[in-house]
Write a protein that holds these residues in place. Structure first.
Motif, PDB file in Angstrom:
ATOM      1  N   MET A   1     168.848 122.261 -14.354  1.00 48.62           N
ATOM      2  CA  MET A   1     169.645 121.251 -14.854  1.00 48.62           C
ATOM      3  C   MET A   1     168.080 120.965 -14.124  1.00 48.62           C
ATOM      4  SD  MET A   1     172.397 120.199 -12.739  1.00 48.62           S
ATOM      5  CE  MET A   1     172.963 118.809 -13.838  1.00 48.62           C
ATOM      6  N   ARG A   2     166.749 119.869 -14.775  1.00 51.25           N
ATOM      7  CA  ARG A   2     165.781 119.312 -14.737  1.00 51.25           C
ATOM      8  C   ARG A   2     166.712 118.259 -14.705  1.00 51.25           C
ATOM      9  NH1 ARG A   2     165.801 115.699 -18.371  1.00 51.25           N
ATOM     10  NH2 ARG A   2     167.141 115.545 -20.050  1.00 51.25           N
ATOM     11  N   VAL A   3     165.123 117.546 -13.470  1.00 51.71           N
ATOM     12  CA  VAL A   3     164.949 115.730 -12.845  1.00 51.71           C
ATOM     13  C   VAL A   3     165.115 115.273 -14.234  1.00 51.71           C
ATOM     14  CG1 VAL A   3     163.312 114.749 -11.429  1.00 51.71           C
ATOM     15  CG2 VAL A   3     163.789 117.005 -10.788  1.00 51.71           C
ATOM     16  N   ALA A   4     165.631 114.100 -14.023  1.00 46.75           N
ATOM     17  CA  ALA A   4     165.184 113.095 -15.148  1.00 46.75           C
ATOM     18  C   ALA A   4     164.908 111.934 -14.908  1.00 46.75           C
ATOM     19  CB  ALA A   4     166.790 112.819 -15.675  1.00 46.75           C
ATOM     20  N   GLY A   5     165.099 111.729 -13.175  1.00 41.19           N
ATOM     21  CA  GLY A   5     163.934 110.741 -12.994  1.00 41.19           C
ATOM     22  C   GLY A   5     164.583 110.211 -11.950  1.00 41.19           C
ATOM     23  N   ILE A   6     164.098 109.235 -11.210  1.00 40.82           N
ATOM     24  CA  ILE A   6     164.380 108.498  -9.767  1.00 40.82           C
ATOM     25  C   ILE A   6     165.133 106.920 -10.059  1.00 40.82           C
ATOM     26  CG2 ILE A   6     163.993 107.286  -7.171  1.00 40.82           C
ATOM     27  CD1 ILE A   6     163.419 110.418  -7.630  1.00 40.82           C
ATOM     28  N   ALA A   7     165.923 106.762  -9.154  1.00 43.81           N
ATOM     29  CA  ALA A   7     166.764 105.203  -9.652  1.00 43.81           C
ATOM     30  C   ALA A   7     167.495 104.826  -8.047  1.00 43.81           C
ATOM     31  CB  ALA A   7     168.591 105.444 -10.459  1.00 43.81           C
TER      32      ALA A   7
ATOM     33  N   GLY B   1     155.920 111.266  -7.383  1.00 41.84           N
ATOM     34  CA  GLY B   1     154.602 111.782  -7.580  1.00 41.84           C
ATOM     35  C   GLY B   1     154.482 112.839  -8.290  1.00 41.84           C
ATOM     36  N   ALA B   2     154.926 114.100  -7.833  1.00 41.54           N
ATOM     37  CA  ALA B   2     155.032 115.090  -8.451  1.00 41.54           C
ATOM     38  C   ALA B   2     155.498 114.691 -10.630  1.00 41.54           C
ATOM     39  CB  ALA B   2     156.126 116.197  -8.223  1.00 41.54           C
ATOM     40  N   ILE B   3     156.615 114.104 -10.635  1.00 42.04           N
ATOM     41  CA  ILE B   3     156.830 113.388 -11.991  1.00 42.04           C
ATOM     42  C   ILE B   3     155.347 112.970 -12.214  1.00 42.04           C
ATOM     43  CG2 ILE B   3     158.027 111.952 -13.240  1.00 42.04           C
ATOM     44  CD1 ILE B   3     160.514 112.287 -11.323  1.00 42.04           C
ATOM     45  N   GLU B   4     155.003 112.139 -11.795  1.00 38.13           N
ATOM     46  CA  GLU B   4     153.617 111.496 -12.186  1.00 38.13           C
ATOM     47  C   GLU B   4     152.197 112.169 -12.184  1.00 38.13           C
ATOM     48  OE1 GLU B   4     154.000 107.718 -10.606  1.00 38.13           O
ATOM     49  OE2 GLU B   4     156.216 107.221 -11.791  1.00 38.13           O
ATOM     50  N   SER B   5     152.240 113.807 -11.892  1.00 36.84           N
ATOM     51  CA  SER B   5     151.381 114.213 -11.852  1.00 36.84           C
ATOM     52  C   SER B   5     150.137 113.720 -10.730  1.00 36.84           C
ATOM     53  CB  SER B   5     150.738 114.922 -13.601  1.00 36.84           C
ATOM     54  OG  SER B   5     152.005 115.741 -13.943  1.00 36.84           O
ATOM     55  N   GLN B   6     150.513 113.552 -10.021  1.00 38.99           N
ATOM     56  CA  GLN B   6     149.602 112.147  -9.253  1.00 38.99           C
ATOM     57  C   GLN B   6     148.841 113.366  -8.050  1.00 38.99           C
ATOM     58  OE1 GLN B   6     151.503 108.598  -7.012  1.00 38.99           O
ATOM     59  NE2 GLN B   6     151.742 107.846  -8.317  1.00 38.99           N
ATOM     60  N   LYS B   7     148.276 113.523  -7.646  1.00 40.19           N
ATOM     61  CA  LYS B   7     147.387 114.319  -6.461  1.00 40.19           C
ATOM     62  C   LYS B   7     147.043 113.461  -5.459  1.00 40.19           C
ATOM     63  CE  LYS B   7     147.336 118.321  -9.175  1.00 40.19           C
ATOM     64  NZ  LYS B   7     148.878 119.620  -8.445  1.00 40.19           N
ATOM     65  N   PRO B   8     147.164 113.683  -4.731  1.00 42.98           N
ATOM     66  CA  PRO B   8     146.802 113.105  -3.079  1.00 42.98           C
ATOM     67  C   PRO B   8     145.148 113.181  -2.886  1.00 42.98           C
ATOM     68  CG  PRO B   8     148.095 114.389  -2.479  1.00 42.98           C
ATOM     69  CD  PRO B   8     148.471 114.445  -4.266  1.00 42.98           C
ATOM     70  N   PRO B   9     144.409 112.615  -2.391  1.00 45.07           N
ATOM     71  CA  PRO B   9     143.345 112.768  -2.104  1.00 45.07           C
ATOM     72  C   PRO B   9     143.508 114.032  -0.615  1.00 45.07           C
ATOM     73  CG  PRO B   9     143.912 110.506  -0.796  1.00 45.07           C
ATOM     74  CD  PRO B   9     144.814 110.536  -2.046  1.00 45.07           C
ATOM     75  N   ARG B  10     144.370 113.964  -0.009  1.00 44.62           N
ATOM     76  CA  ARG B  10     145.014 115.002   1.505  1.00 44.62           C
ATOM     77  C   ARG B  10     146.411 115.499   1.098  1.00 44.62           C
ATOM     78  NH1 ARG B  10     142.114 117.575   2.985  1.00 44.62           N
ATOM     79  NH2 ARG B  10     142.796 118.226   5.264  1.00 44.62           N
TER      80      ARG B  10
END
Length: 165
Positions: free
Chosen positions: A4-10, A45-54
């Motif tokens: 399965m794959r992540v379709a999103g957050i609701a 954050g992972a879905i949107e490929s966000q990289k936190p500063p730490r």
């Protein structure tokens, strides 16, 4: 097991609780898993490929895996007990494979960061999934009913052979 794959957050319309939604490859079944706010942020954050500063906790886990030459082979959501899902991280180091108990939300957050596949046991899908494409489900059921109604015992014997050897 079904990948399965992540379709999103609701958000649940009534409780406003976050839900991670997994879907199968054919988009015919969805598996909703209630998660916490922090886990929802980590998955989003992972879905949107966000990289936190730490590094956040899941990033830290990925860093530990990489530092120790471990690979997250896959995530398995293996059971549902009293409305609680259970998962495992399947980690490899060379030829050695180990399973590590994990909450599904944490396992999913790490899988997204490492591009590891997410697998769900069939019985979990049977117990907790919701149909997404009812028309396709009904068409498949009708085709199966037609197949069963037209099959003769001799067809089965021809196909599977005589087991009285």
């Amino acid at each position: 097991m079904i990948e399965m794959r992540v379709a999103g957050i609701a958000l649940d319309a009534i409780t406003r609780s976050p839900i991670v939604l997994l879907k199968d490859a054919s988009d015919r079944r969805a598996l909703p898993i209630y998660i916490g706010q922090e886990q929802a942020r980590a998955i989003a954050g992972a879905i949107e490929s966000q990289k936190p500063p730490r590094p956040l906790t899941h990033d830290l886990m990925v860093n530990i895996l990489e530092t120790w030459n471990l690979t997250l082979d896959k995530v398995i959501i293996h059971s549902l007990q009293k409305d609680t899902f259970y998962a495992a991280l399947v980690v490899k180091q060379g030829e050695t494979t180990k399973e590590i108990d994990a909450r599904p939300s944490d396992a999913i957050a790490i899988a997204l960061r490492t591009n590891a596949p997410i697998w769900v046991m069939e019985e979990v899908i049977a117990d907790a999934s919701i149909p997404v494409d009812r028309d396709a489900d009904e068409a498949e059921q009708q085709a199966f009913r037609e197949f069963i109604s037209n099959i003769r015992p001799e067809d089965l014997i021809k196909r599977f052979g005589n087991s009285e050897s």
